[in-house]
Design a protein around this motif. Sequence first.
Motif, PDB file in Angstrom:
ATOM      1  N   LEU A 291     -12.952   2.641   2.062  1.00  0.00           N
ATOM      2  CA  LEU A 291     -11.598   3.108   2.309  1.00  0.00           C
ATOM      3  C   LEU A 291     -11.215   4.164   1.274  1.00  0.00           C
ATOM      4  N   TYR A 292     -10.369   5.097   1.686  1.00  0.00           N
ATOM      5  CA  TYR A 292      -9.866   6.132   0.795  1.00  0.00           C
ATOM      6  C   TYR A 292      -8.736   5.523  -0.034  1.00  0.00           C
ATOM      7  N   GLN A 293      -9.071   4.499  -0.821  1.00  0.00           N
ATOM      8  CA  GLN A 293      -8.034   3.685  -1.464  1.00  0.00           C
ATOM      9  C   GLN A 293      -8.489   3.179  -2.832  1.00  0.00           C
ATOM     10  N   VAL A 294      -7.581   3.269  -3.793  1.00  0.00           N
ATOM     11  CA  VAL A 294      -7.757   2.694  -5.121  1.00  0.00           C
ATOM     12  C   VAL A 294      -6.708   1.606  -5.293  1.00  0.00           C
ATOM     13  N   ASN A 295      -7.130   0.439  -5.767  1.00  0.00           N
ATOM     14  CA  ASN A 295      -6.213  -0.678  -6.005  1.00  0.00           C
ATOM     15  C   ASN A 295      -6.010  -0.869  -7.500  1.00  0.00           C
ATOM     16  N   ILE A 296      -4.806  -1.288  -7.871  1.00  0.00           N
ATOM     17  CA  ILE A 296      -4.506  -1.592  -9.269  1.00  0.00           C
ATOM     18  C   ILE A 296      -3.905  -2.990  -9.327  1.00  0.00           C
ATOM     19  N   LEU A 297      -4.541  -3.859 -10.092  1.00  0.00           N
ATOM     20  CA  LEU A 297      -4.119  -5.252 -10.235  1.00  0.00           C
ATOM     21  C   LEU A 297      -3.562  -5.490 -11.627  1.00  0.00           C
TER      22      LEU A 297
ATOM     23  N   PHE B 131      -3.381   2.298  -3.216  1.00  0.00           N
ATOM     24  CA  PHE B 131      -2.964   3.691  -3.123  1.00  0.00           C
ATOM     25  C   PHE B 131      -3.976   4.424  -2.244  1.00  0.00           C
ATOM     26  N   ARG B 132      -3.502   4.831  -1.063  1.00  0.00           N
ATOM     27  CA  ARG B 132      -4.401   5.363  -0.049  1.00  0.00           C
ATOM     28  C   ARG B 132      -3.904   6.720   0.446  1.00  0.00           C
ATOM     29  N   MET B 133      -4.851   7.647   0.675  1.00  0.00           N
ATOM     30  CA  MET B 133      -4.467   8.939   1.228  1.00  0.00           C
ATOM     31  C   MET B 133      -3.972   8.769   2.657  1.00  0.00           C
TER      32      MET B 133
ATOM     33  N   ILE C 292       0.849  -1.184   0.000  1.00  0.00           N
ATOM     34  CA  ILE C 292       0.000   0.000   0.000  1.00  0.00           C
ATOM     35  C   ILE C 292       0.888   1.238   0.000  1.00  0.00           C
ATOM     36  N   TYR C 293       0.660   2.104  -0.964  1.00  0.00           N
ATOM     37  CA  TYR C 293       1.404   3.346  -1.099  1.00  0.00           C
ATOM     38  C   TYR C 293       0.530   4.495  -0.590  1.00  0.00           C
ATOM     39  N   SER C 294       1.116   5.382   0.171  1.00  0.00           N
ATOM     40  CA  SER C 294       0.373   6.516   0.716  1.00  0.00           C
ATOM     41  C   SER C 294       0.693   7.784  -0.064  1.00  0.00           C
ATOM     42  N   PHE C 295      -0.310   8.658  -0.185  1.00  0.00           N
ATOM     43  CA  PHE C 295      -0.081   9.954  -0.820  1.00  0.00           C
ATOM     44  C   PHE C 295      -0.709  11.044   0.036  1.00  0.00           C
ATOM     45  N   GLU C 296      -0.147  12.244  -0.034  1.00  0.00           N
ATOM     46  CA  GLU C 296      -0.589  13.359   0.803  1.00  0.00           C
ATOM     47  C   GLU C 296      -1.942  13.888   0.362  1.00  0.00           C
ATOM     48  N   ASP C 297      -2.041  14.263  -0.911  1.00  0.00           N
ATOM     49  CA  ASP C 297      -3.260  14.867  -1.445  1.00  0.00           C
ATOM     50  C   ASP C 297      -3.109  14.964  -2.950  1.00  0.00           C
ATOM     51  N   PHE C 298      -4.107  15.492  -3.614  1.00  0.00           N
ATOM     52  CA  PHE C 298      -4.042  15.698  -5.052  1.00  0.00           C
ATOM     53  C   PHE C 298      -3.353  17.030  -5.335  1.00  0.00           C
ATOM     54  N   PRO C 299      -2.428  17.057  -6.297  1.00  0.00           N
ATOM     55  CA  PRO C 299      -1.645  18.268  -6.528  1.00  0.00           C
ATOM     56  C   PRO C 299      -2.441  19.440  -7.082  1.00  0.00           C
ATOM     57  N   GLU C 300      -3.565  19.157  -7.740  1.00  0.00           N
ATOM     58  CA  GLU C 300      -4.358  20.219  -8.352  1.00  0.00           C
ATOM     59  C   GLU C 300      -5.845  19.918  -8.194  1.00  0.00           C
ATOM     60  N   THR C 301      -6.650  20.989  -8.205  1.00  0.00           N
ATOM     61  CA  THR C 301      -8.112  20.866  -8.185  1.00  0.00           C
ATOM     62  C   THR C 301      -8.683  21.630  -9.358  1.00  0.00           C
ATOM     63  N   GLY C 302      -9.587  20.988 -10.092  1.00  0.00           N
ATOM     64  CA  GLY C 302     -10.243  21.632 -11.221  1.00  0.00           C
ATOM     65  C   GLY C 302     -11.743  21.731 -11.005  1.00  0.00           C
ATOM     66  N   LEU C 303     -12.323  22.875 -11.316  1.00  0.00           N
ATOM     67  CA  LEU C 303     -13.766  23.096 -11.198  1.00  0.00           C
ATOM     68  C   LEU C 303     -14.393  22.985 -12.580  1.00  0.00           C
ATOM     69  N   LEU C 304     -15.456  22.184 -12.683  1.00  0.00           N
ATOM     70  CA  LEU C 304     -16.078  21.927 -13.983  1.00  0.00           C
ATOM     71  C   LEU C 304     -17.562  22.256 -13.966  1.00  0.00           C
ATOM     72  N   THR C 305     -18.021  22.880 -15.029  1.00  0.00           N
ATOM     73  CA  THR C 305     -19.440  23.183 -15.226  1.00  0.00           C
ATOM     74  C   THR C 305     -19.990  22.280 -16.315  1.00  0.00           C
ATOM     75  N   GLY C 306     -21.094  21.608 -16.032  1.00  0.00           N
ATOM     76  CA  GLY C 306     -21.636  20.634 -16.958  1.00  0.00           C
ATOM     77  C   GLY C 306     -22.665  21.190 -17.920  1.00  0.00           C
ATOM     78  N   GLU C 307     -22.829  20.468 -19.017  1.00  0.00           N
ATOM     79  CA  GLU C 307     -23.866  20.775 -20.014  1.00  0.00           C
ATOM     80  C   GLU C 307     -24.989  19.760 -19.875  1.00  0.00           C
ATOM     81  N   ASN C 308     -26.200  20.229 -19.739  1.00  0.00           N
ATOM     82  CA  ASN C 308     -27.350  19.342 -19.596  1.00  0.00           C
ATOM     83  C   ASN C 308     -27.635  18.651 -20.922  1.00  0.00           C
ATOM     84  N   ILE C 309     -27.675  17.330 -20.906  1.00  0.00           N
ATOM     85  CA  ILE C 309     -27.925  16.543 -22.118  1.00  0.00           C
ATOM     86  C   ILE C 309     -29.402  16.172 -22.174  1.00  0.00           C
ATOM     87  N   LEU C 310     -30.067  16.550 -23.248  1.00  0.00           N
ATOM     88  CA  LEU C 310     -31.494  16.273 -23.414  1.00  0.00           C
ATOM     89  C   LEU C 310     -31.700  15.128 -24.389  1.00  0.00           C
TER      90      LEU C 310
END
Length: 368
Positions: free
Chosen positions: A247-253, A263-265, A29-47
């Motif tokens: 868990l705050y964790q993603v696994n890769i097999l 990979f856990r925070m 299990i590998y630990s990481f501090e946080d995500f290096p960047e944050t992006g804000l996204l606005t969505g388009e409503n699909i009809l």
Amino acid sequence: MIKSKFIVLLSLVNLLSCTHNTSYFNGEIYSFEDFPETGLLTGENILLDSIFTGDMYVYDSIIGFSSSKYPDYYFSFFNLQNGNHLLNACKKGAGPNEFGQLSASQQFEHSNGDIKLWLYEDAKKRAHLLNITQSISKGETIIDSVIDLRWKSTGSFQPDSFIFMLEDDKVTTKNQSYKKDADVPGYIPPAYHVWNVVEKSAVQEITLYNRPLVSKDPTAAFFGDYLHSIDRIKPDKSKIAMGMQLLYQVNILDISSGELKGFRMKNTPDFKDLVKTSRSDLRGRYLNLCLDDDYIFAFYSGNKYEDYENYYLCNEVHVFDWEGNPVKRLLLDQKGNHLRLDAVNKKLYLKNYADEVFCYDVKELLYK
């Protein structure tokens, strides 16, 4: 451009700390501090021009939905470019060219210009390759291939939670967590198995956890949820990503080698902490997952386990690369319970309880 990408990758690797073992998890299990960047996204409503509900599937110009609520069919497909309804597919029933309960693990194929989706019919233990393109063209359900898996239902066989098609006549299945003996505490953890469907034989067992999880707390969550994850296969069929529910964790097999990494925070609960936590204090983590050959998009909740109304409503997406490096946190302007990626056009699609669909273009943020 190549040089700048190399520099970014080096900086991402440094975000992961040294590894450590766990008594439950069968890998590092590998630990990481946080995500290096944050992006804000606005969505388009699909009809879309007809009623739709249920699970969502997106590939290029096609969006589909599957639900037991449809009276006659399991799937309904639409054109994303104009919203027009295209086809109802996979008629319900027990007769010829009809299907029992169907499920899908979001595994698409694209060959000879056709879009295809793997389906699993649990009652008959069969996998079907639905040719969406030809079905739309001919106005009827076209199945390109059927794989019979009834032969692997031995006495020790447990129901499958995920099934993925591999190359070279192989398939991999993940059995559900189950209680083997009522008198023995704990649940047997899930594992992946690789099978050769031509030779009808077992090829490989990949153990994900070293031992059952056991809790003495009668208010604890169902043990299966402790180890539950949403799994998706990389389009090139080399790896499987797993988003852990609690868990705050993603696994890769790595399927070929059987190597498993988590990979856990940092400073978030471990497996041993779950068995000490009462149901009322648990929170959901990764409740949905979508991916392509470049990135893993993990849909993060953070809502209380017992908050049934809001538990699955999320608007935060955590992006990892296939080495487990945290790449970016995405914050969507809408909340939903389904998240899908159009791997062709690099767009995320979000659906909420009201069956509203919103589209988020992530090409500029991630694929420059």
